[in-house]
Design a protein around this motif. Structure first.
Motif, PDB file in Angstrom:
ATOM      1  N   GLN A   1     -36.587 -34.854 -32.805  1.00  0.00           N
ATOM      2  CA  GLN A   1     -36.752 -35.957 -33.773  1.00  0.00           C
ATOM      3  C   GLN A   1     -37.988 -36.789 -33.440  1.00  0.00           C
ATOM      4  O   GLN A   1     -38.748 -37.184 -34.312  1.00  0.00           O
ATOM      5  CB  GLN A   1     -35.511 -36.859 -33.763  1.00  0.00           C
ATOM      6  N   TRP A   2     -38.190 -37.042 -32.150  1.00  0.00           N
ATOM      7  CA  TRP A   2     -39.339 -37.850 -31.740  1.00  0.00           C
ATOM      8  C   TRP A   2     -40.655 -37.163 -32.119  1.00  0.00           C
ATOM      9  O   TRP A   2     -41.584 -37.801 -32.624  1.00  0.00           O
ATOM     10  CB  TRP A   2     -39.275 -38.125 -30.233  1.00  0.00           C
ATOM     11  N   LEU A   3     -40.685 -35.832 -31.913  1.00  0.00           N
ATOM     12  CA  LEU A   3     -41.928 -35.103 -32.196  1.00  0.00           C
ATOM     13  C   LEU A   3     -42.311 -35.134 -33.675  1.00  0.00           C
ATOM     14  O   LEU A   3     -43.472 -34.972 -34.028  1.00  0.00           O
ATOM     15  CB  LEU A   3     -41.808 -33.647 -31.716  1.00  0.00           C
ATOM     16  N   VAL A   4     -41.326 -35.371 -34.542  1.00  0.00           N
ATOM     17  CA  VAL A   4     -41.622 -35.466 -35.973  1.00  0.00           C
ATOM     18  C   VAL A   4     -42.402 -36.754 -36.256  1.00  0.00           C
ATOM     19  O   VAL A   4     -43.383 -36.764 -36.988  1.00  0.00           O
ATOM     20  CB  VAL A   4     -40.312 -35.445 -36.804  1.00  0.00           C
TER      21      VAL A   4
ATOM     22  N   ASP B   1     -47.391 -39.480 -33.210  1.00  0.00           N
ATOM     23  CA  ASP B   1     -48.696 -38.892 -33.525  1.00  0.00           C
ATOM     24  C   ASP B   1     -49.284 -38.231 -32.262  1.00  0.00           C
ATOM     25  O   ASP B   1     -48.715 -38.314 -31.170  1.00  0.00           O
ATOM     26  CB  ASP B   1     -49.653 -39.920 -34.155  1.00  0.00           C
ATOM     27  N   LYS B   2     -50.435 -37.600 -32.463  1.00  0.00           N
ATOM     28  CA  LYS B   2     -51.033 -36.792 -31.389  1.00  0.00           C
ATOM     29  C   LYS B   2     -51.316 -37.621 -30.131  1.00  0.00           C
ATOM     30  O   LYS B   2     -51.065 -37.187 -29.012  1.00  0.00           O
ATOM     31  CB  LYS B   2     -52.337 -36.179 -31.923  1.00  0.00           C
ATOM     32  N   VAL B   3     -51.817 -38.837 -30.348  1.00  0.00           N
ATOM     33  CA  VAL B   3     -52.184 -39.666 -29.192  1.00  0.00           C
ATOM     34  C   VAL B   3     -50.937 -40.063 -28.401  1.00  0.00           C
ATOM     35  O   VAL B   3     -50.919 -39.996 -27.165  1.00  0.00           O
ATOM     36  CB  VAL B   3     -52.943 -40.934 -29.673  1.00  0.00           C
ATOM     37  N   GLU B   4     -49.882 -40.434 -29.111  1.00  0.00           N
ATOM     38  CA  GLU B   4     -48.649 -40.822 -28.426  1.00  0.00           C
ATOM     39  C   GLU B   4     -48.082 -39.652 -27.623  1.00  0.00           C
ATOM     40  O   GLU B   4     -47.677 -39.805 -26.457  1.00  0.00           O
ATOM     41  CB  GLU B   4     -47.607 -41.317 -29.442  1.00  0.00           C
ATOM     42  N   ILE B   5     -48.085 -38.471 -28.234  1.00  0.00           N
ATOM     43  CA  ILE B   5     -47.554 -37.280 -27.535  1.00  0.00           C
ATOM     44  C   ILE B   5     -48.395 -36.994 -26.284  1.00  0.00           C
ATOM     45  O   ILE B   5     -47.854 -36.778 -25.193  1.00  0.00           O
ATOM     46  CB  ILE B   5     -47.539 -36.052 -28.482  1.00  0.00           C
ATOM     47  N   ALA B   6     -49.701 -37.044 -26.441  1.00  0.00           N
ATOM     48  CA  ALA B   6     -50.584 -36.776 -25.292  1.00  0.00           C
ATOM     49  C   ALA B   6     -50.351 -37.801 -24.183  1.00  0.00           C
ATOM     50  O   ALA B   6     -50.277 -37.450 -22.997  1.00  0.00           O
ATOM     51  CB  ALA B   6     -52.042 -36.798 -25.747  1.00  0.00           C
TER      52      ALA B   6
ATOM     53  N   GLN C   1     -46.830 -27.924 -36.109  1.00  0.00           N
ATOM     54  CA  GLN C   1     -46.024 -28.697 -37.061  1.00  0.00           C
ATOM     55  C   GLN C   1     -46.596 -28.682 -38.480  1.00  0.00           C
ATOM     56  O   GLN C   1     -45.900 -29.037 -39.425  1.00  0.00           O
ATOM     57  CB  GLN C   1     -45.888 -30.153 -36.569  1.00  0.00           C
ATOM     58  N   GLN C   2     -47.848 -28.282 -38.616  1.00  0.00           N
ATOM     59  CA  GLN C   2     -48.385 -28.151 -39.983  1.00  0.00           C
ATOM     60  C   GLN C   2     -47.677 -27.018 -40.726  1.00  0.00           C
ATOM     61  O   GLN C   2     -47.577 -27.025 -41.946  1.00  0.00           O
ATOM     62  CB  GLN C   2     -49.893 -27.894 -39.939  1.00  0.00           C
ATOM     63  N   GLU C   3     -47.161 -26.042 -39.957  1.00  0.00           N
ATOM     64  CA  GLU C   3     -46.449 -24.909 -40.556  1.00  0.00           C
ATOM     65  C   GLU C   3     -44.947 -25.169 -40.652  1.00  0.00           C
ATOM     66  O   GLU C   3     -44.320 -24.897 -41.648  1.00  0.00           O
ATOM     67  CB  GLU C   3     -46.660 -23.634 -39.707  1.00  0.00           C
ATOM     68  N   GLN C   4     -44.387 -25.681 -39.563  1.00  0.00           N
ATOM     69  CA  GLN C   4     -42.932 -25.893 -39.491  1.00  0.00           C
ATOM     70  C   GLN C   4     -42.594 -26.886 -38.382  1.00  0.00           C
ATOM     71  O   GLN C   4     -43.380 -27.051 -37.443  1.00  0.00           O
ATOM     72  CB  GLN C   4     -42.214 -24.562 -39.223  1.00  0.00           C
TER      73      GLN C   4
END
Ligand SMILES: C[S@@+](CC[C@H](N)C(=O)[O-])C[C@H]1O[C@@H](n2cnc3c(N)ncnc32)[C@H](O)[C@@H]1O
Length: 311
Positions: A137-140, A143-148, A171-174
């Motif tokens: 759920q978090w990964l949805v 954003d990229k910076v937060e994940i990094a 995630q652009q695909e699924q």
């Protein structure tokens, strides 16, 4: 219900707690109760053990397997210990607090919990599944910076930005729903030595983040000062350097005498009273490391609450 967990640094922990037969103790991380059993064995009829675990399966296991009126089980994150025990007037009355941080083997081994990069399961990683959000759920929403940032800060992973970019591309695909999807995405951009899975650091980081492990640890360590009785022991086993740094700095901060600023009351000795005595650190023996791989990164730190007088 999966039940096996090999307790780490068992003898060192039990000795470190310097158990008193009629003492009151806290096991902040019950797990499968290995250390708890060792504590109960040393307590007499008047002794008490208050055990916390935020994972309901640990508490259910304890209810099934432990029939001991001296043991009290609390299903809660340990960060609530001060509030719960102050309501029961136990502040300053605890003879020892034990913490064996991180996850247990049953949590890791149950694919459904989503902690393992080796087995397919839902990407969850919450120790307390009754609150918060899963990693999936978090990964949805992140954003990229937060994940990094999470992967870098809590996993000390140098490839954090590459991994975050790969996650967003996928995630652009699924959506990422499973552990192996995440493990494979990480493996596509991280290369490690043979015996280390490329996703080790990323999984560690996301687990720490989603369970707020470091903030909970820092908050709880502060609470132990008020909970411990004079000469009460604090024993903490940590499993990685970020966690250990927090424990080490906490103990050092409270065990160093500080010069008080001038101009304070004349009665003052000029030296601030220390609240803890640092009793040092130890590691698992070679023999234990050979028998239990998990113990190889364990660090046990012990401190003792000082008496009212300056030591
Ligand atoms: C390493 S295991 C403990 C194993 C235990 N000492 C034994 O010998 O069986 C850690 C346990 O602590 C629990 N835990 C981790 N963080 C916690 C927290 N913040 N609050 C409460 N329980 C926590 C986990 O759910 C897990 O069951």
């Amino acid at each position: 219900m999966s039940s096996h967990h090999q307790s780490v640094m068992f003898d060192e922990s039990i000795i470190g707690l310097k158990l008193k037969s009629n003492g009151v103790y806290i096991d902040a991380t019950f797990g499968r109760g290995g250390h708890a059993l060792g504590i109960l064995e040393k307590l007499g009829d008047q002794g008490k053990l208050i055990a916390f675990d935020q994972d309901i399966t640990a508490i259910e296991y304890a209810n099934q397997q432990f029939n001991d009126s001296r043991l009290r089980l609390i299903h809660s994150p340990f960060v609530n210990m001060h509030q719960i025990l102050s309501e029961e007037e136990l502040l300053g009355k605890i003879d020892g607090i034990f913490m064996d941080l991180g996850v247990s083997s049953p949590q890791l081994d149950n694919a459904e919990r989503g902690f393992s990069f080796n087995t397919e399961g839902p990407l969850d990683m919450r120790m307390n599944q009754s609150s918060g959000i899963s990693v999936a759920q978090w990964l949805v929403s992140a954003d990229k910076v937060e994940i990094a940032n999470v992967i870098y800060e809590f996993g000390e992973e140098r490839k954090s930005r590459h991994i975050a970019s790969a996650i967003k591309r996928f995630q652009q695909e699924q959506p990422i729903k499973t552990t192996l999807q995440l493990a494979n995405i990480v493996a596509s951009v991280v290369k490690t030595k043979k015996n280390k899975h490329p996703a080790t650091r990323t999984f560690q980081a996301m687990r720490i983040f989603i369970n707020q492990e470091l903030t909970q640890l820092s908050e709880t360590l502060k609470q132990t000062i008020n909970l411990l009785a004079p000469e009460g022991r604090l024993c903490v086993i940590s499993f990685h350097s970020i966690e250990d740094r927090i424990v080490k700095q906490f103990i050092q901060q409270h065990s160093k005498q500080k010069q008080l600023p001038k101009g304070l009351p004349i009665m003052n000795s000029g030296i601030e009273q220390t609240l803890l005595k640092d009793l040092g650190k130890s590691f698992a023996s070679k023999e234990e490391v050979n028998n239990n791989k998990r113990s190889r990164s364990a660090i046990l730190r012990i401190a003792q609450r000082t008496t009212k007088d300056v030591e």
